[in-house]
Write a protein that holds these residues in place. Sequence first.
Motif, short mmCIF file in Angstrom:
data_model
loop_
_atom_site.label_atom_id
_atom_site.label_comp_id
_atom_site.label_asym_id
_atom_site.label_seq_id
_atom_site.Cartn_x
_atom_site.Cartn_y
_atom_site.Cartn_z
N GLU A 1 0.84 -1.19 0.00
CA GLU A 1 0.00 0.00 0.00
C GLU A 1 0.87 1.24 0.00
OE1 GLU A 1 -3.54 -0.04 2.56
OE2 GLU A 1 -2.88 -2.06 3.17
N LEU A 2 0.60 2.13 -0.94
CA LEU A 2 1.32 3.39 -1.08
C LEU A 2 0.34 4.55 -0.90
CD1 LEU A 2 3.24 2.53 -4.37
CD2 LEU A 2 4.16 2.42 -2.05
N GLN A 3 0.76 5.56 -0.17
CA GLN A 3 -0.04 6.77 -0.06
C GLN A 3 0.74 7.89 -0.72
OE1 GLN A 3 -0.85 8.19 3.88
NE2 GLN A 3 -2.25 9.76 3.15
N GLU A 4 0.32 8.23 -1.93
CA GLU A 4 1.04 9.27 -2.65
C GLU A 4 0.80 10.63 -2.02
OE1 GLU A 4 -2.96 9.13 -4.76
OE2 GLU A 4 -1.58 7.60 -4.07
N LYS A 5 1.71 11.55 -2.28
CA LYS A 5 1.52 12.92 -1.82
C LYS A 5 0.30 13.49 -2.53
CE LYS A 5 6.43 13.68 -0.97
NZ LYS A 5 7.67 14.32 -1.44
N PRO A 6 -0.41 14.44 -1.89
CA PRO A 6 -1.60 15.01 -2.53
C PRO A 6 -1.29 15.49 -3.96
CG PRO A 6 -1.44 15.75 -0.26
CD PRO A 6 -0.16 15.00 -0.57
N GLY A 7 -2.13 15.08 -4.86
CA GLY A 7 -1.97 15.46 -6.26
C GLY A 7 -0.91 14.67 -7.01
N ARG B 1 -0.84 11.31 -7.70
CA ARG B 1 -1.24 10.00 -8.23
C ARG B 1 -0.66 9.75 -9.61
NH1 ARG B 1 -6.59 7.58 -7.25
NH2 ARG B 1 -5.60 7.49 -5.22
N GLY B 2 -0.72 10.74 -10.48
CA GLY B 2 -0.22 10.55 -11.85
C GLY B 2 1.24 10.13 -11.87
N GLU B 3 2.07 10.79 -11.07
CA GLU B 3 3.50 10.46 -11.03
C GLU B 3 3.72 9.05 -10.49
OE1 GLU B 3 6.39 13.88 -10.02
OE2 GLU B 3 4.51 14.30 -8.92
N VAL B 4 2.97 8.68 -9.45
CA VAL B 4 3.10 7.35 -8.87
C VAL B 4 2.71 6.29 -9.90
CG1 VAL B 4 2.18 5.76 -7.13
CG2 VAL B 4 2.87 8.07 -6.47
N LEU C 1 5.35 5.88 -12.59
CA LEU C 1 6.51 5.14 -12.11
C LEU C 1 6.20 3.65 -12.01
CD1 LEU C 1 9.44 5.55 -11.33
CD2 LEU C 1 8.71 5.96 -8.98
N ILE C 2 5.03 3.31 -11.49
CA ILE C 2 4.63 1.91 -11.43
C ILE C 2 4.58 1.32 -12.83
CG2 ILE C 2 2.70 0.35 -10.89
CD1 ILE C 2 2.14 2.20 -8.44
N ALA C 3 4.01 2.05 -13.77
CA ALA C 3 3.94 1.57 -15.16
C ALA C 3 5.34 1.35 -15.74
CB ALA C 3 3.16 2.55 -16.02
N ASP C 4 6.28 2.21 -15.36
CA ASP C 4 7.67 2.03 -15.80
C ASP C 4 8.30 0.79 -15.18
OD1 ASP C 4 7.57 4.32 -17.36
OD2 ASP C 4 8.65 5.58 -15.91
N ARG D 1 13.07 6.11 -5.25
CA ARG D 1 12.30 6.90 -6.23
C ARG D 1 10.82 6.91 -5.88
NH1 ARG D 1 13.42 4.71 -11.98
NH2 ARG D 1 12.02 6.41 -12.54
N ILE D 2 10.28 5.74 -5.57
CA ILE D 2 8.85 5.69 -5.25
C ILE D 2 8.57 6.38 -3.92
CG2 ILE D 2 8.67 3.44 -4.08
CD1 ILE D 2 6.23 4.22 -6.76
N MET D 3 9.49 6.24 -2.96
CA MET D 3 9.30 6.88 -1.65
C MET D 3 9.29 8.40 -1.76
SD MET D 3 8.58 4.72 0.58
CE MET D 3 8.58 5.98 1.84
N SER D 4 10.02 8.94 -2.71
CA SER D 4 10.04 10.40 -2.87
C SER D 4 8.68 10.94 -3.30
CB SER D 4 11.12 10.80 -3.89
OG SER D 4 10.72 10.47 -5.21
N LEU D 5 7.81 10.08 -3.79
CA LEU D 5 6.48 10.48 -4.24
C LEU D 5 5.40 10.19 -3.20
CD1 LEU D 5 6.70 9.13 -7.90
CD2 LEU D 5 7.14 11.46 -7.11
N CYS D 6 5.78 9.58 -2.08
CA CYS D 6 4.81 9.15 -1.08
C CYS D 6 4.79 10.07 0.13
CB CYS D 6 5.11 7.72 -0.64
SG CYS D 6 4.81 6.51 -1.94
N ALA D 7 3.61 10.16 0.74
CA ALA D 7 3.43 10.99 1.93
C ALA D 7 3.78 10.23 3.21
CB ALA D 7 1.98 11.47 1.99
N ALA D 8 3.88 8.90 3.11
CA ALA D 8 4.15 8.07 4.28
C ALA D 8 4.88 6.81 3.82
CB ALA D 8 2.85 7.70 4.98
#
Length: 96
Positions: free
Chosen positions: A8-14, A16-19, A22-25, A77-84
């Motif tokens: 489970e990932l909680q992206e930073k507000p707004g 989602r597109g970047e997360v 990255l997952i698609a990559d 990389r993914i953590m840099s996009l997450c709020a937690a």
Amino acid sequence: MVCMVILELQEKPGGRGEVMELIADFLPDTRQRDGYIEILTLANTEADGVVLVEKWESRAHYDAYLGWRVERGDIDRIMSLCAAPPSIRYFDLVDV
């Protein structure tokens, strides 16, 4: 024994597109890893959050995959996009 992983990932507000980009990559390489069976990607429709439901031949296969992602810097990389920090839970697939 088949290992199911719930990530489970909680992206930073707004973010989602970047997360999702990255997952698609990441997914084409993930699908080539030894022990990979399947991944479902779920986006929360009511709040920030993405869940990956992963199916691997064993926990050892997943651990090797995760170690490879850490070595490459992909987890940072993914953590840099997450709020937690992510939540990772492991389950054995049982036939009842």
